[in-house]
Design an enzyme around this catalytic site. Sequence first.
Site, PDB file in Angstrom:
ATOM      1  N   SER A  17       0.838  -1.196   0.000  1.00  0.00           N
ATOM      2  CA  SER A  17       0.000   0.000   0.000  1.00  0.00           C
ATOM      3  C   SER A  17       0.875   1.250   0.000  1.00  0.00           C
ATOM      4  O   SER A  17       2.098   1.171   0.162  1.00  0.00           O
ATOM      5  CB  SER A  17      -0.909   0.001   1.226  1.00  0.00           C
ATOM      6  OG  SER A  17      -0.124   0.163   2.407  1.00  0.00           O
ATOM      7  N   ASP A  64      -1.313  -1.639  -3.661  1.00  0.00           N
ATOM      8  CA  ASP A  64      -2.673  -1.514  -3.139  1.00  0.00           C
ATOM      9  C   ASP A  64      -3.114  -0.052  -3.195  1.00  0.00           C
ATOM     10  O   ASP A  64      -2.372   0.823  -3.628  1.00  0.00           O
ATOM     11  CB  ASP A  64      -2.680  -2.069  -1.707  1.00  0.00           C
ATOM     12  CG  ASP A  64      -4.058  -2.437  -1.222  1.00  0.00           C
ATOM     13  OD1 ASP A  64      -4.994  -2.487  -2.038  1.00  0.00           O
ATOM     14  OD2 ASP A  64      -4.193  -2.704  -0.009  1.00  0.00           O
ATOM     15  N   ASP A 104      -7.329   3.826  -6.826  1.00  0.00           N
ATOM     16  CA  ASP A 104      -8.499   3.954  -5.966  1.00  0.00           C
ATOM     17  C   ASP A 104      -9.119   5.328  -6.166  1.00  0.00           C
ATOM     18  O   ASP A 104      -8.717   6.303  -5.534  1.00  0.00           O
ATOM     19  CB  ASP A 104      -8.101   3.743  -4.500  1.00  0.00           C
ATOM     20  CG  ASP A 104      -9.298   3.815  -3.555  1.00  0.00           C
ATOM     21  OD1 ASP A 104     -10.413   4.099  -4.028  1.00  0.00           O
ATOM     22  OD2 ASP A 104      -9.114   3.571  -2.353  1.00  0.00           O
ATOM     23  N   HIS A 150     -13.182  -1.883   5.350  1.00  0.00           N
ATOM     24  CA  HIS A 150     -11.807  -2.143   5.782  1.00  0.00           C
ATOM     25  C   HIS A 150     -11.734  -2.199   7.302  1.00  0.00           C
ATOM     26  O   HIS A 150     -12.532  -1.574   7.998  1.00  0.00           O
ATOM     27  CB  HIS A 150     -10.866  -1.029   5.296  1.00  0.00           C
ATOM     28  CG  HIS A 150     -10.613  -1.049   3.834  1.00  0.00           C
ATOM     29  ND1 HIS A 150     -10.727   0.073   3.039  1.00  0.00           N
ATOM     30  CD2 HIS A 150     -10.255  -2.050   2.997  1.00  0.00           C
ATOM     31  CE1 HIS A 150     -10.431  -0.240   1.792  1.00  0.00           C
ATOM     32  NE2 HIS A 150     -10.142  -1.524   1.743  1.00  0.00           N
ATOM     33  N   GLY A 151     -10.754  -2.938   7.779  1.00  0.00           N
ATOM     34  CA  GLY A 151     -10.484  -2.923   9.210  1.00  0.00           C
ATOM     35  C   GLY A 151     -11.029  -4.132   9.932  1.00  0.00           C
ATOM     36  O   GLY A 151     -11.267  -5.179   9.343  1.00  0.00           O
ATOM     37  N   HIS A 154     -12.503  -6.544  -1.327  1.00  0.00           N
ATOM     38  CA  HIS A 154     -11.823  -5.702  -0.344  1.00  0.00           C
ATOM     39  C   HIS A 154     -12.546  -5.795   0.997  1.00  0.00           C
ATOM     40  O   HIS A 154     -13.726  -6.117   1.053  1.00  0.00           O
ATOM     41  CB  HIS A 154     -11.810  -4.235  -0.796  1.00  0.00           C
ATOM     42  CG  HIS A 154     -10.816  -3.939  -1.864  1.00  0.00           C
ATOM     43  ND1 HIS A 154      -9.660  -3.229  -1.629  1.00  0.00           N
ATOM     44  CD2 HIS A 154     -10.796  -4.256  -3.184  1.00  0.00           C
ATOM     45  CE1 HIS A 154      -8.974  -3.116  -2.763  1.00  0.00           C
ATOM     46  NE2 HIS A 154      -9.649  -3.734  -3.712  1.00  0.00           N
ATOM     47  N   GLY A 155     -11.830  -5.468   2.070  1.00  0.00           N
ATOM     48  CA  GLY A 155     -12.466  -5.421   3.380  1.00  0.00           C
ATOM     49  C   GLY A 155     -13.041  -6.759   3.790  1.00  0.00           C
ATOM     50  O   GLY A 155     -14.193  -6.843   4.207  1.00  0.00           O
ATOM     51  N   GLY A 156     -12.234  -7.822   3.715  1.00  0.00           N
ATOM     52  CA  GLY A 156     -12.749  -9.159   3.962  1.00  0.00           C
ATOM     53  C   GLY A 156     -12.621  -9.656   5.382  1.00  0.00           C
ATOM     54  O   GLY A 156     -13.127 -10.737   5.701  1.00  0.00           O
ATOM     55  N   LEU A 194      -5.989  -9.164   2.047  1.00  0.00           N
ATOM     56  CA  LEU A 194      -5.857  -9.593   3.435  1.00  0.00           C
ATOM     57  C   LEU A 194      -4.743  -8.779   4.084  1.00  0.00           C
ATOM     58  O   LEU A 194      -3.592  -8.867   3.675  1.00  0.00           O
ATOM     59  CB  LEU A 194      -5.522 -11.087   3.490  1.00  0.00           C
ATOM     60  CG  LEU A 194      -5.802 -11.823   4.803  1.00  0.00           C
ATOM     61  CD1 LEU A 194      -7.298 -11.826   5.090  1.00  0.00           C
ATOM     62  CD2 LEU A 194      -5.293 -13.249   4.734  1.00  0.00           C
ATOM     63  N   ASP A 195      -5.106  -8.007   5.083  1.00  0.00           N
ATOM     64  CA  ASP A 195      -4.122  -7.163   5.758  1.00  0.00           C
ATOM     65  C   ASP A 195      -4.331  -7.182   7.265  1.00  0.00           C
ATOM     66  O   ASP A 195      -3.438  -7.565   8.023  1.00  0.00           O
ATOM     67  CB  ASP A 195      -4.220  -5.731   5.226  1.00  0.00           C
ATOM     68  CG  ASP A 195      -3.111  -4.819   5.750  1.00  0.00           C
ATOM     69  OD1 ASP A 195      -2.113  -5.343   6.281  1.00  0.00           O
ATOM     70  OD2 ASP A 195      -3.231  -3.590   5.621  1.00  0.00           O
TER      71      ASP A 195
END
Length: 340
Positions: A53, A95, A131, A212-213, A249-251, A272-273
């Site tokens: 990112s 990213d 984005d 996200h998060g 995204h945001g999984g 995955l972050d």
Amino acid sequence: MPIATPEVYNEMLDRAKAGKFAYPAINVTSTQTLHAALRGFAEAESDGIVQISTGGAEFLGGQYSKDMVSGAVALAEFAHIVAEKYPVNIALHTDHCPKDKLDGYVRPLLAISEERVKAGHNPLFQSHMWDGSAETLADNLAIAQELLEQARRANIILEVEITPTGGEEDGVSHEINDSLYTTVDDAIRTAEALGLGEKGRYLLAASFGNVHGVYKPGNVVLRPELLKELNDGVAAKFGKASPFDFVFHGGSGSTEQEILTALENGVVKMNLDTDTQYAFTRPVAAHMFQNYDGVLKVDGEVGDKKAYDPRTWGKLAEASMAARVVEATKNLRSAGNKIK
């Protein structure tokens, strides 16, 4: 195996779409987290995607200059060397990059890869993300058209996010509300602007309630069945079945059924972050608590060098993060599906 060539990356994505599985795209911020991701993919016998990112690239650039481009280039060059020791194919990706960081991140990286291709080499990265979710759709797609052409010249795949993902990541934030659902009209306008492959290949991060998060299952209303509506709507207008390669995204916190529905409806990449960050940090925290007197020079003592040696707790962190990557490949059905 080396870092995936453009041809191999395209084959990876085609196989995922045909086989209804997806590749975990693991965010990394260091050579250590890179090795953890590579190890996880290798242990799962899964090809995969490693991504950086803007915040990760800034961190990699060092806190003295915080240069995103040098940070991303340095880790990519490192990855090109060490990935050869892992028996899987790995694609390098950047990213989320919003409009105000394009000139300091994605555009220079595209230019580097374009020069490499002109010289007869492969691009440095295999895909980049634009984005534009904070922009109007018209402005988003206008910039995407320009970036897609530059990416095509560099043999790179572009990822576009056309509508918002909720939550916050690297300073880009969106409220959690009804705008988190892409419409068929949004998808048609995207196809009209970017084509369906003839202008260059792109991945589509469409929104179906993603956030996200960190959140628990049930706290966010995901509608992965919406992806089928988008594909069907565009297919009906343009006559191309299942036209989009979708990105999830945001999984974090998604249920097994939500993930499987997304896979059935065209998701080929899932970011995955949050979960891998925790998996990396958790054993480090445990080590520090369990070896308090060793990692700190308490009351004038000398501590225990073996306890505070970064290699000691670093190996624990790598193993834990690698295990989380293996788990992700199983959830996304990419485990055991590496290109032979």
